[in-house]
Design a protein around this motif. Structure first.
Motif, mmCIF file in Angstrom:
data_model
loop_
_atom_site.group_PDB
_atom_site.id
_atom_site.type_symbol
_atom_site.label_atom_id
_atom_site.label_comp_id
_atom_site.label_asym_id
_atom_site.label_seq_id
_atom_site.Cartn_x
_atom_site.Cartn_y
_atom_site.Cartn_z
ATOM 1 N N LYS A 7 -0.755 -10.023 -4.001
ATOM 2 C CA LYS A 7 -0.131 -10.665 -5.158
ATOM 3 C C LYS A 7 -1.163 -11.434 -5.979
ATOM 4 O O LYS A 7 -1.129 -11.412 -7.223
ATOM 5 C CB LYS A 7 0.986 -11.601 -4.703
ATOM 6 C CG LYS A 7 1.766 -12.224 -5.855
ATOM 7 C CD LYS A 7 2.925 -13.080 -5.361
ATOM 8 C CE LYS A 7 4.029 -12.205 -4.814
ATOM 9 N NZ LYS A 7 5.261 -12.999 -4.499
ATOM 10 N N ARG A 9 -1.997 -10.739 -9.947
ATOM 11 C CA ARG A 9 -1.911 -11.769 -10.989
ATOM 12 C C ARG A 9 -3.180 -11.821 -11.827
ATOM 13 O O ARG A 9 -3.141 -12.115 -13.033
ATOM 14 C CB ARG A 9 -1.632 -13.134 -10.357
ATOM 15 C CG ARG A 9 -0.238 -13.268 -9.752
ATOM 16 C CD ARG A 9 0.066 -14.723 -9.404
ATOM 17 N NE ARG A 9 1.306 -14.858 -8.656
ATOM 18 C CZ ARG A 9 2.519 -14.810 -9.183
ATOM 19 N NH1 ARG A 9 2.663 -14.615 -10.494
ATOM 20 N NH2 ARG A 9 3.600 -14.947 -8.423
ATOM 21 N N GLY A 46 1.810 -15.155 -16.790
ATOM 22 C CA GLY A 46 3.252 -15.314 -16.729
ATOM 23 C C GLY A 46 4.019 -14.053 -16.407
ATOM 24 O O GLY A 46 5.261 -14.060 -16.444
ATOM 25 N N TYR A 47 3.322 -12.954 -16.100
ATOM 26 C CA TYR A 47 4.004 -11.696 -15.806
ATOM 27 C C TYR A 47 4.859 -11.846 -14.554
ATOM 28 O O TYR A 47 4.474 -12.510 -13.588
ATOM 29 C CB TYR A 47 2.985 -10.569 -15.619
ATOM 30 C CG TYR A 47 3.600 -9.195 -15.636
ATOM 31 C CD1 TYR A 47 3.809 -8.533 -16.844
ATOM 32 C CD2 TYR A 47 3.997 -8.573 -14.454
ATOM 33 C CE1 TYR A 47 4.380 -7.266 -16.866
ATOM 34 C CE2 TYR A 47 4.568 -7.319 -14.466
ATOM 35 C CZ TYR A 47 4.758 -6.668 -15.678
ATOM 36 O OH TYR A 47 5.340 -5.433 -15.694
ATOM 37 N N ASP A 48 6.025 -11.216 -14.547
ATOM 38 C CA ASP A 48 6.985 -11.356 -13.448
ATOM 39 C C ASP A 48 6.586 -10.447 -12.271
ATOM 40 O O ASP A 48 7.169 -9.387 -12.046
ATOM 41 C CB ASP A 48 8.396 -11.013 -13.946
ATOM 42 C CG ASP A 48 9.471 -11.399 -12.936
ATOM 43 O OD1 ASP A 48 9.106 -11.816 -11.815
ATOM 44 O OD2 ASP A 48 10.665 -11.268 -13.265
ATOM 45 N N ASP A 61 6.929 -11.059 -9.101
ATOM 46 C CA ASP A 61 7.931 -11.033 -8.029
ATOM 47 C C ASP A 61 8.958 -9.925 -8.239
ATOM 48 O O ASP A 61 9.375 -9.262 -7.287
ATOM 49 C CB ASP A 61 8.646 -12.384 -7.950
ATOM 50 C CG ASP A 61 7.747 -13.474 -7.405
ATOM 51 O OD1 ASP A 61 6.781 -13.131 -6.705
ATOM 52 O OD2 ASP A 61 8.002 -14.654 -7.691
ATOM 53 N N THR A 62 9.376 -9.710 -9.482
ATOM 54 C CA THR A 62 10.385 -8.679 -9.761
ATOM 55 C C THR A 62 9.801 -7.278 -9.706
ATOM 56 O O THR A 62 10.389 -6.369 -9.111
ATOM 57 C CB THR A 62 11.021 -8.921 -11.141
ATOM 58 O OG1 THR A 62 11.710 -10.165 -11.127
ATOM 59 C CG2 THR A 62 11.999 -7.795 -11.491
ATOM 60 N N HIS A 63 8.642 -7.078 -10.311
ATOM 61 C CA HIS A 63 8.133 -5.721 -10.546
ATOM 62 C C HIS A 63 7.096 -5.238 -9.534
ATOM 63 O O HIS A 63 6.824 -4.036 -9.464
ATOM 64 C CB HIS A 63 7.544 -5.636 -11.953
ATOM 65 C CG HIS A 63 8.510 -5.964 -13.042
ATOM 66 N ND1 HIS A 63 9.721 -5.327 -13.162
ATOM 67 C CD2 HIS A 63 8.453 -6.874 -14.052
ATOM 68 C CE1 HIS A 63 10.367 -5.809 -14.220
ATOM 69 N NE2 HIS A 63 9.630 -6.751 -14.767
ATOM 70 N N THR A 78 6.702 -6.805 -6.055
ATOM 71 C CA THR A 78 6.874 -7.368 -4.714
ATOM 72 C C THR A 78 7.923 -6.561 -3.960
ATOM 73 O O THR A 78 9.119 -6.756 -4.154
ATOM 74 C CB THR A 78 7.283 -8.850 -4.786
ATOM 75 O OG1 THR A 78 6.315 -9.566 -5.555
ATOM 76 C CG2 THR A 78 7.355 -9.446 -3.385
ATOM 77 N N THR A 125 12.609 -2.770 -13.616
ATOM 78 C CA THR A 125 13.178 -2.765 -12.274
ATOM 79 C C THR A 125 14.687 -2.918 -12.405
ATOM 80 O O THR A 125 15.187 -4.009 -12.710
ATOM 81 C CB THR A 125 12.572 -3.886 -11.416
ATOM 82 O OG1 THR A 125 11.136 -3.739 -11.408
ATOM 83 C CG2 THR A 125 13.087 -3.825 -9.989
#
Length: 481
Positions: free
Chosen positions: A266, A270, A276-278, A280-282, A284, A315
Motif C-alpha cells: 500500500k 500511494r 488522496g487517491y482512494d 483502500d477501495t480500488h 486493497t 470498483t
C-alpha cells in the motif's frame, strides 16, 4: 500398421519444448514426437494476441535454465517470448519432431503390451491418427484454448458495441479515441489497460474487488551492470538465482507476515498514485498477498496511466448492460464503445484428452498426484504443473530432469512399467491450494493431493530442487515391473 514411439509429448508450448530438450539431451536414443493440437508452436504465447501481453514474472526465472535470456527487458512482451521459444526449438532440432494439428482425444493403456494406444484427430485433414507409445508426457497447460471464461451478464445482448474476450482478440479492433471498459482485475486487465491507453483509448477498469498490483522494473539493474562484463550464461545464472531467491523470500514473508506485506504494498502504491487517491477501495483486496498471484505493472505503467487521467478504476458490481454501456449497482452508468471481458479462463485437464486403462476411463478426481507429476494407478504417464507462486518454467526443468532420470533408471534395471501406488493412510486435499475463480470453478474435476510427501504438492522451488534434481527416483511409492 500403428506407428510406435518410445515417448509421446502432448503439447508444443513452453512445457513441451522444455521436456523435449531434456529428452534429447539425457536420452538421445529415444524416439519421440510432440503432438500439437494447433497449427503453430508456442502455446499461450502464440494464442494470446491482445495489446500489452507480457510475462507476469521476470524472464530470468521464466526462461529455461539451459537457454539464457539475452534480451534487454526482464519483463518481456509476448512476441519476444514466442520468438525465444521457437528459437529454442529450432536451435535444438525440436521443431522437426512437432506434428501440428494433432489433437489428442484419447490415450488408453494396454496392460498386456505395456504401452499406450493414442488416438489423435487431425484438424486440418479431418482424419484420425493412431499411435502407440511406451510413455506419455502431457504438457498441455491448464486452460481451454478454444474458449475463455465469460459470465452471463444481464442485458449483454442489448449492448450495441463489440464485447471482446482477450483470449480471442480481433486483429481489426480499433481502440483509438474509444471508450473502453475492461471487466476484471487480474493480470490480463493490468497489462491490457495501459497498453490501450497508449493507443489513445479512454479506459475504465471495472472490478468487483481489487487485486494486488505492484510496480517492478522492466529492466533488471543488476543485469544492466553485469552485461558486457561477464559471459551471457554467467549473467543469466546470477540473475536467475537472484530472482528465485527474492521471489521465494517474498512468498514466504507474505505467508507468515501478511499484514506487513500489505502495508508495504500500500505504501508503494500511494507513492505511484495521485495524492488522496482512494487506495483502500480500488487496490486493497479481501485476501492476503500471494493467496492469488500478484499483478505486475512494468515500470508502474498501470499507475502512470491513472496519474495521466487515461485510466479510471471503478470498483462496483454490474446491474445490467445497456445499449451504450453498463449500468452499475451504485446507480452509475458507465458509458462504453467496447467492452472487454478480462474475466479469466476455463480450466481443463490434459487438454481435454480422455485417459483410460484397458478401455476403462480414469476418473481424475479419484486419483492422487505423485510429486505433482504422475497419477496414482496410472502407469507410464507424466504431466507438468508449474508453480502458482513462481515461474512456470522452473517446474518444467525440474520435472524434465527427473522423469528422464526415471526412464534411465528403468532402462538400467530392465523395467518397462512404472506406476505410483497410493497409500491409503494419506489424507486427501484439493490439488491446488490457490483461490483464483478459475481454479475454484474447476477444483472438483482435478486429481487430489495428499497430506504428506510424495503426494503433497509443494509450491516451493527450493524444496523441489533438492527432491527432484538430486533425490532418488526409486521411491517406495513407485511399483516397477
Amino acid at each position: 500398421m500403428t506407428e510406435h514411439l518410445d515417448v509421446v509429448v502432448v503439447g508444443a508450448g513452453l512445457a513441451g519444448i522444455g521436456v523435449a530438450y531434456h529428452l534429447q539431451q539425457r536420452l538421445p536414443g529415444r524416439s519421440y514426437a510432440i503432438l500439437e493440437a494447433r497449427g503453430a508452436s508456442g502455446g499461450t504465447w502464440d494464442l494470446f494476441r491482445y495489446p500489452g501481453i507480457r510475462s507476469d514474472i521476470d524472464m530470468y526465472s521464466f526462461g529455461y535454465r539451459f537457454k539464457p535470456w539475452l534480451h534487454d527487458r526482464a519483463i518481456a512482451d509476448g512476441a519476444t517470448i514466442l520468438s525465444y521459444l521457437r528459437e529454442t526449438a529450432a536451435e535444438n532440432g525440436i521443431d522437426r519432431f512437432i506434428r501440428y494439428h494433432h489433437r489428442v482425444e484419447r490415450v488408453d493403456w494396454r496392460s498386456a503390451e505395456s504401452r499406450w494406444d493414442i488416438e489423435a484427430h487431425c484438424d486440418d485433414t479431418g482424419e484420425t491418427v493412431y499411435l502407440s507409445a511406451g510413455f506419455v508426457w502431457v504438457c498441455t497447460g491448464y486452460y481451454r484454448y478454444d474458449q475463455g471464461y465469460s459470465p452471463d451478464f444481464p442485458g449483454a445482448d442489448s449492448f450495441r458495441g463489440p464485447i471482446v474476450h482477450p483470449q480471442h482478440w480481433p486483429t481489426d479492433l480499433d481502440c483509438a479515441g474509444k471508450r473502453i471498459v475492461i471487466i476484471g482485475s487480474g493480470a490480463t486487465a493490468v497489462t491490457l489497460a495501459p497498453a490501450l491507453a497508449e493507443r489513445g483509448a479512454r479506459v475504465s477498469v471495472l472490478q468487483r474487488s481489487p487485486s494486488y498490483v505492484v510496480s517492478v522494473p522492466a529492466r533488471d539493474p543488476l543485469v544492466q551492470k553485469l552485461r558486457g562484463r561477464a559471459p551471457d550464461r554467467v549473467v543469466h545464472a546470477v540473475a536467475r538465482a537472484k530472482s528465485i531467491g527474492l521471489n521465494t523470500a517474498l512468498f514466504q514473508v507474505s505467508q507468515r507476515y501478511p499484514g506487513f506485506v500489505k502495508r508495504r504494498i500500500k505504501a508503494m502504491q500511494r507513492r505511484w498514485l495521485p495524492d488522496g487517491y482512494d487506495v483502500d477501495t480500488h487496490f486493497t483486496p479481501r485476501y492476503d498477498p500471494w493467496d492469488q498471484r500478484l499483478c505486475l505493472a512494468a515500470n508502474g505503467d498501470f499507475f502512470r496511466a491513472i496519474r495521466r487521467g487515461q485510466l479510471e478504476m471503478v470498483t462496483d458490481r454490474i446491474a445490467t448492460f445497456t445499449e451504450d454501456g453498463i449500468s452499475l449497482e451504485s446507480g452509475r452508468n458507465l458509458e462504453a464503445d467496447v467492452v472487454i471481458t478480462a474475466t479469466g479462463l476455463n480450466l481443463t485437464v490434459f487438454g481435454g484428452a480422455r485417459i483410460a486403462i484397458d478401455d476403462t476411463d480414469i476418473e481424475l478426481p479419484s486419483t492422487m498426484g505423485y510429486k505433482a507429476m504422475m497419477l496414482s494407478g496410472v502407469p507410464n504417464l507424466a504431466f507438468v504443473v508449474g508453480y502458482t507462486n513462481a515461474a512456470w518454467t522452473l517446474k518444467v526443468d525440474l520435472v524434465g530432469e527427473h522423469i528422464c532420470r526415471l526412464l534411465a533408471y528403468m532402462d538400467s534395471h530392465g523395467y518397462r512399467t512404472v506406476v505410483p501406488v497410493r497409500d491409503p493412510t494419506v489424507e486427501e486435499a484439493p490439488f491446488l491450494d490457490f483461490t483464483p475463480n478459475y481454479v475454484l470453478r474447476s477444483i472438483d474435476s482435478l486429481p487430489k493431493q495428499g497430506s504428506r510427501a510424495p503426494w503433497r504438492l509443494r509450491m516451493n522451488y527450493l524444496y523441489d530442487l533438492v527432491q527432484l534434481r538430486y533425490g532418488k527416483v526409486a521411491d517406495p511409492a513407485l511399483r516397477f515391473s
